[in-house]
Design a protein around this motif. Structure first.
Motif, PDB file in Angstrom:
ATOM      1  N   MET A 177       0.853  -1.185   0.000  1.00  0.00           N
ATOM      2  CA  MET A 177       0.000   0.000   0.000  1.00  0.00           C
ATOM      3  C   MET A 177       0.889   1.235   0.000  1.00  0.00           C
ATOM      4  N   ASP A 178       0.816   2.008  -1.082  1.00  0.00           N
ATOM      5  CA  ASP A 178       1.623   3.224  -1.188  1.00  0.00           C
ATOM      6  C   ASP A 178       1.017   4.352  -0.371  1.00  0.00           C
ATOM      7  N   ILE A 179       1.877   5.208   0.157  1.00  0.00           N
ATOM      8  CA  ILE A 179       1.452   6.454   0.792  1.00  0.00           C
ATOM      9  C   ILE A 179       2.235   7.589   0.142  1.00  0.00           C
ATOM     10  N   VAL A 180       1.776   8.814   0.354  1.00  0.00           N
ATOM     11  CA  VAL A 180       2.487   9.993  -0.153  1.00  0.00           C
ATOM     12  C   VAL A 180       3.062  10.758   1.027  1.00  0.00           C
ATOM     13  N   VAL A 181       4.297  11.223   0.877  1.00  0.00           N
ATOM     14  CA  VAL A 181       4.953  12.026   1.911  1.00  0.00           C
ATOM     15  C   VAL A 181       5.248  13.407   1.348  1.00  0.00           C
ATOM     16  N   HIS A 182       4.856  14.441   2.079  1.00  0.00           N
ATOM     17  CA  HIS A 182       5.211  15.819   1.743  1.00  0.00           C
ATOM     18  C   HIS A 182       6.209  16.335   2.770  1.00  0.00           C
ATOM     19  N   THR A 183       7.219  17.024   2.302  1.00  0.00           N
ATOM     20  CA  THR A 183       8.188  17.637   3.212  1.00  0.00           C
ATOM     21  C   THR A 183       7.829  19.106   3.403  1.00  0.00           C
ATOM     22  N   LEU A 184       7.746  19.518   4.650  1.00  0.00           N
ATOM     23  CA  LEU A 184       7.414  20.909   4.970  1.00  0.00           C
ATOM     24  C   LEU A 184       8.677  21.662   5.345  1.00  0.00           C
ATOM     25  N   SER A 185       8.658  22.957   5.113  1.00  0.00           N
ATOM     26  CA  SER A 185       9.834  23.788   5.398  1.00  0.00           C
ATOM     27  C   SER A 185       9.425  25.032   6.155  1.00  0.00           C
ATOM     28  N   THR A 186      10.359  25.559   6.911  1.00  0.00           N
ATOM     29  CA  THR A 186      10.137  26.849   7.550  1.00  0.00           C
ATOM     30  C   THR A 186      10.375  27.950   6.536  1.00  0.00           C
TER      31      THR A 186
END
Length: 333
Positions: free
Chosen positions: A145-154
């Protein structure tokens, strides 16, 4: 039924604990189609259940163990089959034995490090997935089962403006200025172009956003350039002393944050390309790299404590305030 029992005698299903409430994000697959996947951030816990359903109730299913893995991997298309795993976590759910009825197993991967953004490009794919496996002597039964990851930045503390010149001696002198060099994915590029000397007949002028994907190292480096956006500045001849304003909204384009040297396998960079075409179809251009980053939305309180663990991944940022706290404060203000 096969004499050697090659047919799968059970089905596996992976269900996330917060599947009802967790946000989903669209992501383009390798074949260009868009699908929605559960969205996670760095530092968030991944938990759920693995359901093993016997196809023939009452018949035993012998196995060599049941496990679930959380995997982050990079696949280079020119090196298919050779997956580079940068995250690999395993939980054993059951020891070797047998199942006499369908069964559910709980799992939890706590505060999982997910350092990179999910990405599908021209020559490379970075994906995260859960893989549940019932190990058997002849043929394993597994489900991914694939998931999506988003990277957040300051928000970057240092965000200087861009000033550049395009010139041909005694023929053309143009200065252009953009308000900053680092933009979030829903930002607006604001700028101005000054014509200081115009002695050639310019008939067309535009700004392009170029995405450059670089894969491989050394002699086997591949560059793929893709024009994401074209913004026509003017159609016709400018005169000396004229200035033209620019407003380019990024929200309408499909872009990722800038990705530099991801696991020493690939990079994704973005450039503003100023293009001038004269009446003799000669092209003059100047290119400047910009940095794109993902700004955190107002995030549910239930996930904020986990997501803030890994939210500060913006290169060069000196701020100790997390992306989520910053975003929430900016939006409330």
């Amino acid at each position: 039924m096969s004499f050697f029992s090659f047919g799968q005698s059970a089905e596996i299903d992976v269900v996330l604990t917060d599947a009802e409430t967790r946000k989903k994000a669209e992501h383009k697959t390798e074949d260009g189609k868009k699908d929605k996947y559960f969205l996670f951030y760095d530092g968030e816990t991944v938990a759920g259940k693995v359901n093993v359903t016997l196809k023939n109730p009452g018949k035993r299913l012998e196995h060599q163990g049941i496990k679930i893995e959380f995997v982050g991997q990079i696949e280079l298309y020119y090196d298919r089959g050779n997956h580079h795993e940068f995250v690999s976590l395993v939980k054993d759910l059951a020891r070797p034995g047998e199942l006499t009825q369908s069964q559910t197993f709980d799992f939890e991967f706590t505060h999982v490090e997910k350092p990179y953004e999910t990405y599908t490009g021209q020559n490379v794919k970075l994906r995260y997935f859960l893989r549940a496996t019932v190990s058997r002597r002849l043929n394993d039964i597994s489900k991914e089962m694939d998931i999506v990851v988003h990277t957040l930045s300051t928000y970057p503390e240092l965000n200087s403006s861009i000033k550049m010149e395009v010139g041909i001696e005694d023929c053309l002198h143009i200065e252009f200025e953009y308000n900053k060099s680092k933009y979030h994915l829903k930002d607006v590029i604001v700028g101005k172009i000054y014509f200081l000397l115009v002695r050639i007949k310019i008939k067309h002028m535009e700004i392009d956003i170029i995405k450059r994907e670089t894969t491989g190292t050394g002699p086997s480096v591949y560059h793929e350039n893709d024009t994401i956006a074209k913004y026509e500045i003017m159609d016709g001849a400018p005169v000396r002393g004229e200035s033209i304003p620019i407003r380019l909204f990024l929200a309408g384009y499909e872009m990722t944050p800038t990705m530099r040297d991801i696991n020493k396998k690939f990079s994704v960079r973005y450039y503003l390309n100023l293009v001038l075409i004269d009446e003799e179809e000669r092209r003059y251009f100047k290119q400047q790299e910009i940095t794109l980053w993902r700004k955190g939305d107002v995030v549910r309180k239930s996930m904020s404590t986990q997501a803030t663990i890994g939210a500060q991944r913006f290169e060069g940022s000196a701020s100790s305030e997390s992306a989520l706290e910053k975003a929430a404060r900016e939006d409330s203000g």
